[in-house]
Motif scaffolding. Structure first.
Motif, PDB file in Angstrom:
ATOM      1  N   MET A   1      33.688  43.100  41.619  1.00 48.84           N
ATOM      2  CA  MET A   1      33.575  44.504  42.003  1.00 48.84           C
ATOM      3  C   MET A   1      33.484  45.409  40.784  1.00 48.84           C
ATOM      4  SD  MET A   1      36.056  46.757  44.448  1.00 48.84           S
ATOM      5  CE  MET A   1      35.351  45.944  45.872  1.00 48.84           C
ATOM      6  N   PHE A   2      34.047  44.972  39.653  1.00 47.38           N
ATOM      7  CA  PHE A   2      34.098  45.841  38.498  1.00 47.38           C
ATOM      8  C   PHE A   2      33.226  45.294  37.379  1.00 47.38           C
ATOM      9  CE2 PHE A   2      37.985  46.124  40.859  1.00 47.38           C
ATOM     10  CZ  PHE A   2      37.977  47.460  41.160  1.00 47.38           C
ATOM     11  N   SER A   3      32.860  46.178  36.480  1.00 42.58           N
ATOM     12  CA  SER A   3      31.919  45.802  35.444  1.00 42.58           C
ATOM     13  C   SER A   3      32.574  44.958  34.375  1.00 42.58           C
ATOM     14  CB  SER A   3      31.371  47.069  34.777  1.00 42.58           C
ATOM     15  OG  SER A   3      32.360  47.655  33.957  1.00 42.58           O
ATOM     16  N   PRO A   4      31.767  44.178  33.625  1.00 44.49           N
ATOM     17  CA  PRO A   4      32.288  43.488  32.458  1.00 44.49           C
ATOM     18  C   PRO A   4      32.666  44.488  31.376  1.00 44.49           C
ATOM     19  CG  PRO A   4      30.204  42.557  33.189  1.00 44.49           C
ATOM     20  CD  PRO A   4      30.403  43.846  33.930  1.00 44.49           C
ATOM     21  N   ARG A   5      33.076  43.978  30.231  1.00 45.47           N
ATOM     22  CA  ARG A   5      33.541  44.832  29.139  1.00 45.47           C
ATOM     23  C   ARG A   5      32.511  45.901  28.809  1.00 45.47           C
ATOM     24  NH1 ARG A   5      37.146  44.347  25.244  1.00 45.47           N
ATOM     25  NH2 ARG A   5      37.621  42.236  25.895  1.00 45.47           N
ATOM     26  N   SER A   6      32.963  47.122  28.705  1.00 48.21           N
ATOM     27  CA  SER A   6      32.093  48.232  28.358  1.00 48.21           C
ATOM     28  C   SER A   6      31.754  48.162  26.880  1.00 48.21           C
ATOM     29  CB  SER A   6      32.814  49.554  28.660  1.00 48.21           C
ATOM     30  OG  SER A   6      32.154  50.624  28.041  1.00 48.21           O
ATOM     31  N   SER A   7      30.493  48.301  26.543  1.00 47.80           N
ATOM     32  CA  SER A   7      30.094  48.226  25.149  1.00 47.80           C
ATOM     33  C   SER A   7      30.605  49.406  24.345  1.00 47.80           C
ATOM     34  CB  SER A   7      28.563  48.163  25.052  1.00 47.80           C
ATOM     35  OG  SER A   7      28.003  49.331  25.613  1.00 47.80           O
ATOM     36  N   ASN A   8      30.909  50.520  25.014  1.00 48.22           N
ATOM     37  CA  ASN A   8      31.359  51.701  24.276  1.00 48.22           C
ATOM     38  C   ASN A   8      32.855  51.907  24.372  1.00 48.22           C
ATOM     39  OD1 ASN A   8      31.727  52.577  26.822  1.00 48.22           O
ATOM     40  ND2 ASN A   8      30.270  54.272  26.766  1.00 48.22           N
ATOM     41  N   TYR A 443      42.817  44.475  31.499  1.00 43.96           N
ATOM     42  CA  TYR A 443      41.401  44.081  31.465  1.00 43.96           C
ATOM     43  C   TYR A 443      41.037  43.493  30.103  1.00 43.96           C
ATOM     44  CZ  TYR A 443      36.301  44.549  31.580  1.00 43.96           C
ATOM     45  OH  TYR A 443      34.956  44.297  31.515  1.00 43.96           O
ATOM     46  N   ASP A 444      41.413  44.197  29.032  1.00 50.48           N
ATOM     47  CA  ASP A 444      40.993  43.800  27.695  1.00 50.48           C
ATOM     48  C   ASP A 444      41.478  42.411  27.305  1.00 50.48           C
ATOM     49  OD1 ASP A 444      39.616  46.199  27.127  1.00 50.48           O
ATOM     50  OD2 ASP A 444      41.493  47.206  26.647  1.00 50.48           O
ATOM     51  N   ARG A 445      42.642  42.013  27.808  1.00 51.46           N
ATOM     52  CA  ARG A 445      43.179  40.712  27.419  1.00 51.46           C
ATOM     53  C   ARG A 445      42.708  39.569  28.329  1.00 51.46           C
ATOM     54  NH1 ARG A 445      43.499  42.803  23.533  1.00 51.46           N
ATOM     55  NH2 ARG A 445      45.246  43.186  22.139  1.00 51.46           N
ATOM     56  N   THR A 446      42.354  39.868  29.569  1.00 50.25           N
ATOM     57  CA  THR A 446      41.979  38.779  30.477  1.00 50.25           C
ATOM     58  C   THR A 446      40.478  38.581  30.586  1.00 50.25           C
ATOM     59  OG1 THR A 446      42.115  40.301  32.362  1.00 50.25           O
ATOM     60  CG2 THR A 446      44.065  39.003  31.864  1.00 50.25           C
ATOM     61  N   LYS A 447      39.696  39.657  30.579  1.00 48.97           N
ATOM     62  CA  LYS A 447      38.265  39.545  30.805  1.00 48.97           C
ATOM     63  C   LYS A 447      37.573  38.594  29.831  1.00 48.97           C
ATOM     64  CE  LYS A 447      33.961  40.238  31.903  1.00 48.97           C
ATOM     65  NZ  LYS A 447      33.396  39.462  30.786  1.00 48.97           N
ATOM     66  N   PRO A 448      37.836  38.649  28.514  1.00 48.21           N
ATOM     67  CA  PRO A 448      37.122  37.758  27.599  1.00 48.21           C
ATOM     68  C   PRO A 448      37.398  36.271  27.838  1.00 48.21           C
ATOM     69  CG  PRO A 448      38.159  39.562  26.406  1.00 48.21           C
ATOM     70  CD  PRO A 448      38.719  39.585  27.791  1.00 48.21           C
ATOM     71  N   LEU A 449      38.485  35.952  28.535  1.00 45.95           N
ATOM     72  CA  LEU A 449      38.856  34.556  28.743  1.00 45.95           C
ATOM     73  C   LEU A 449      38.424  34.023  30.106  1.00 45.95           C
ATOM     74  CD1 LEU A 449      42.485  34.635  27.265  1.00 45.95           C
ATOM     75  CD2 LEU A 449      40.306  34.331  26.067  1.00 45.95           C
ATOM     76  N   LEU A 450      37.816  34.872  30.914  1.00 44.56           N
ATOM     77  CA  LEU A 450      37.417  34.467  32.263  1.00 44.56           C
ATOM     78  C   LEU A 450      35.931  34.125  32.310  1.00 44.56           C
ATOM     79  CD1 LEU A 450      39.290  37.199  34.348  1.00 44.56           C
ATOM     80  CD2 LEU A 450      39.966  34.807  34.033  1.00 44.56           C
ATOM     81  N   PRO A 451      35.560  33.184  33.157  1.00 50.74           N
ATOM     82  CA  PRO A 451      34.140  32.849  33.297  1.00 50.74           C
ATOM     83  C   PRO A 451      33.387  33.968  34.005  1.00 50.74           C
ATOM     84  CG  PRO A 451      35.423  31.660  34.921  1.00 50.74           C
ATOM     85  CD  PRO A 451      36.412  32.357  34.030  1.00 50.74           C
ATOM     86  N   THR A 452      32.080  33.947  33.862  1.00 54.79           N
ATOM     87  CA  THR A 452      31.209  34.898  34.558  1.00 54.79           C
ATOM     88  C   THR A 452      30.364  34.135  35.567  1.00 54.79           C
ATOM     89  OG1 THR A 452      31.110  36.272  32.572  1.00 54.79           O
ATOM     90  CG2 THR A 452      29.431  36.659  34.253  1.00 54.79           C
ATOM     91  N   PRO A 453      30.270  34.584  36.826  1.00 55.63           N
ATOM     92  CA  PRO A 453      30.925  35.783  37.380  1.00 55.63           C
ATOM     93  C   PRO A 453      32.425  35.590  37.528  1.00 55.63           C
ATOM     94  CG  PRO A 453      29.862  34.533  39.114  1.00 55.63           C
ATOM     95  CD  PRO A 453      29.467  33.863  37.833  1.00 55.63           C
ATOM     96  N   PHE A 454      33.108  36.733  37.727  1.00 55.73           N
ATOM     97  CA  PHE A 454      34.558  36.705  37.848  1.00 55.73           C
ATOM     98  C   PHE A 454      35.002  35.746  38.943  1.00 55.73           C
ATOM     99  CE2 PHE A 454      36.331  40.975  36.122  1.00 55.73           C
ATOM    100  CZ  PHE A 454      35.790  40.679  34.889  1.00 55.73           C
TER     101      PHE A 454
END
Length: 549
Positions: A1-8, A443-454
């Motif tokens: 439902m939510f976007s991946p890491r924001s580039s900005n 978000y910042d600590r978990t998202k990089p360690l999760l596969p895509t898609p969530f």
């Protein structure tokens, strides 16, 4: 439902600033630590089953806090960013809809209408909200239009800079000047013809609160003066609070408004049975929880206790009675310092105190080392201590240290409590199936360690991630084989073990969510940053606005 890491939206690593007051308070409760340290030492060296401490119970019985009464806002009708998963859809105009400054054909106009709904309002309205957080300052530049009876959000431009205002202790002019690069972006985005009618507000959060009243007041005064004299943007009509330290309860409630507005659960045209999200935000110095409890009216005393935690919000034609609390000192960076101080204290209990070149720390990943700052009772007593994960680093052993810091067994004067003696209705009883949204460091600590898609994310997932991270590089290479981004994320970050363990303890032990409870993490919805800033901007443009002379 939510976007991946924001580039900005860069990761908020580091940025602790020189603030000492709050950390010394967080290193708190020496008596409690002394009482529990023997238990902690036993747990430290012997495997045991994880248990929850105590039962829930609360504090304070003051007056009800009445929130802000907002006019209902029409839906923003955004077009999903390529990295986003779209929020709920609506019947929208069959015209191109700009979702960013780059796609806006004319920043002075809107594609929704050619004249404003009222002759007393402008067709297009911009608003500037500066989030002066503990790890950095961020500006949100929002565009609204007035085609309807109340302002409607279109898009935002976001930028950030480091360090935060609290890093300029004793240097108020430098603190104020640090915001120039953000305000210069606003000058590029807001059309010149609208600048003198574009309100700006600076809301400092936990980092500046911890700096102390005198120093924080000096910094805020310098910021206010620089804005008044160097930039064309006016303060909103309630200008006294335009540059201020935001109350923790407002921070949480504004974040709740932002998320639920973008997710179409609280707007005037939202389905009446829309399931609203609980919003949990984890910053550097504090953490907030806001949710709408539902009580069984057939049971005695089944209502939200009066007090500062109670927030009545009128929004979208409905009244929401929210529970909110901001835990100052339980942000991620403050938790790190609290854990390191406790580990150092426990080490002195096991040694004679001399010749300790390195301290074993179970909250650092195995095979990693870190030099940490240990704050003494006064600044001249501060020390730098070398710590290493060695072979004792592990989720279970780190969790036992974190449990001591969490103060789950603190005295609970008004029941039930979450942790640190704070009253909170039982989430199991009053929010058993509600959706949960985790923001910021979650978000910042978990998202990089999760596969895509969530994948489906649960509380237990955090424990699994922490377990593998704490075991060190061999475990990383096994779990994230072929995922160079995840391995790079973990590289040279020994405290990743501590971070994930603390996050799990906050949710599992602190708020008592079950291991199987599903949660969602978010950074953006349709290109818009989640957090309190949009909710605060909605309140600002919904009030009386005056242009700068």
């Amino acid at each position: 439902m939510f976007s991946p890491r924001s580039s900005n939206y860069e990761r908020l690593e580091g940025g602790m600033g020189p603030s000492r007051l709050g950390v010394r308070n967080f290193a708190w409760k020496k008596l409690a630590i002394a009482v529990t340290v023997l238990v902690g030492l036993v747990w430290f060296f012997q495997p045991t089953e994880r248990t929850l401490w105590g039962t829930k119970e609360p504090v304070w019985t003051g007056p009800v806090k009445t929130g802000i009464d907002y006019d209902p806002l029409p839906p923003p009708y955004p077009t999903p960013h390529e990295d986003d998963v779209a929020a709920p859809t609506h019947t929208t105009p069959s015209v191109p809809r700009p979702t960013s400054f780059e796609s806006d054909p004319d920043p002075l106009k809107t594609v929704y209408c050619t004249t404003p709904h009222s002759s007393t309002t402008r067709l297009v309205q911009y608003a500037l909200m500066i989030d002066a957080g503990s790890t950095g300052s961020r500006i949100h530049i929002y565009k609204f239009h007035n085609c309807g009876p109340s302002p409607t959000y279109e898009y935002e431009v976001f930028r950030q800079t480091k360090p935060g205002l609290s890093a300029y202790s004793g240097k108020p002019e430098q603190a104020a000047a640090s915001l120039d690069k953000l305000l210069d972006v606003a000058l590029q985005i807001v059309p010149e013809a609208l600048r003198k009618c574009t309100p700006v507000a600076v809301k400092a959060t936990a980092g500046l609160r911890l700096l102390g009243q005198a120093q924080s007041a000096e910094i805020l005064a310098a910021v206010r003066h620089r804005l008044e004299t160097q930039y064309p943007f006016p303060f909103p009509s309630a200008g006294a609070d335009a540059v201020s330290i935001m109350d923790g309860k407002d921070e949480g409630v504004y974040a709740w408004i932002t998320a639920n507005y973008l997710l179409d659960t609280i707007r005037a045209d939202s389905p009446p049975d829309a399931q609203r999200y609980a919003v949990l935000d984890l910053g550097g110095a504090s953490t907030q929880i806001v949710f709408e409890p539902v009580f069984d009216t057939t049971k005695p005393d089944s209502a939200l206790q009066d007090g500062e935690h109670k927030y009545e919000l009128k929004f979208g034609g409905r009244t929401h009675v929210l529970y909110q609390h901001s835990y100052l000192g339980y942000g991620l960076m403050r938790a790190r310092r609290g854990v390191h101080k406790l580990v150092d204290f426990m080490s002195t209990m096991r040694t004679s105190g001399g010749g300790r070149s390195e301290i074993a720390n179970p909250c650092l990943s195995r095979g990693t080392k870190r030099v940490v700052d240990i704050l003494g009772p006064t600044p001249d007593k501060d020390r730098k201590v070398a710590m290493a994960g060695e072979d004792i680093g592990g989720f279970e052993s780190c969790n036992r240290v974190v449990e001591l810091v969490m103060a789950k067994d603190a005295i609970c004067e008004v029941k039930p409590c979450s942790f640190d003696g704070v009253y909170q209705p039982s989430l199991l009883d009053t929010f058993p199936n509600g959706k949960i949204l985790l923001l910021s460091y979650f978000y910042d600590r978990t998202k990089p360690l999760l596969p895509t898609p969530f994948p489906d994310l649960t509380i237990a997932t955090l424990a699994e991630l922490a377990t593998d991270v704490c075991l060190g590089r061999p475990s990383w290479e096994k779990r994230w084989a072929g995922n160079a981004d995840a391995l790079e994320e973990l590289e040279n970050r020994p405290e990743y073990c501590l971070d994930l363990t603390f996050m799990h303890a906050l949710l599992r032990l602190g708020y008592e969510f079950g291991d199987a409870r599903q949660v969602e993490i978010g950074k953006q919805i349709n290109g818009t940053e989640l957090g309190w800033a949009l909710g605060a901007a909605i309140a600002m443009v919904g009030g009386e606005l005056e242009c700068k002379v």
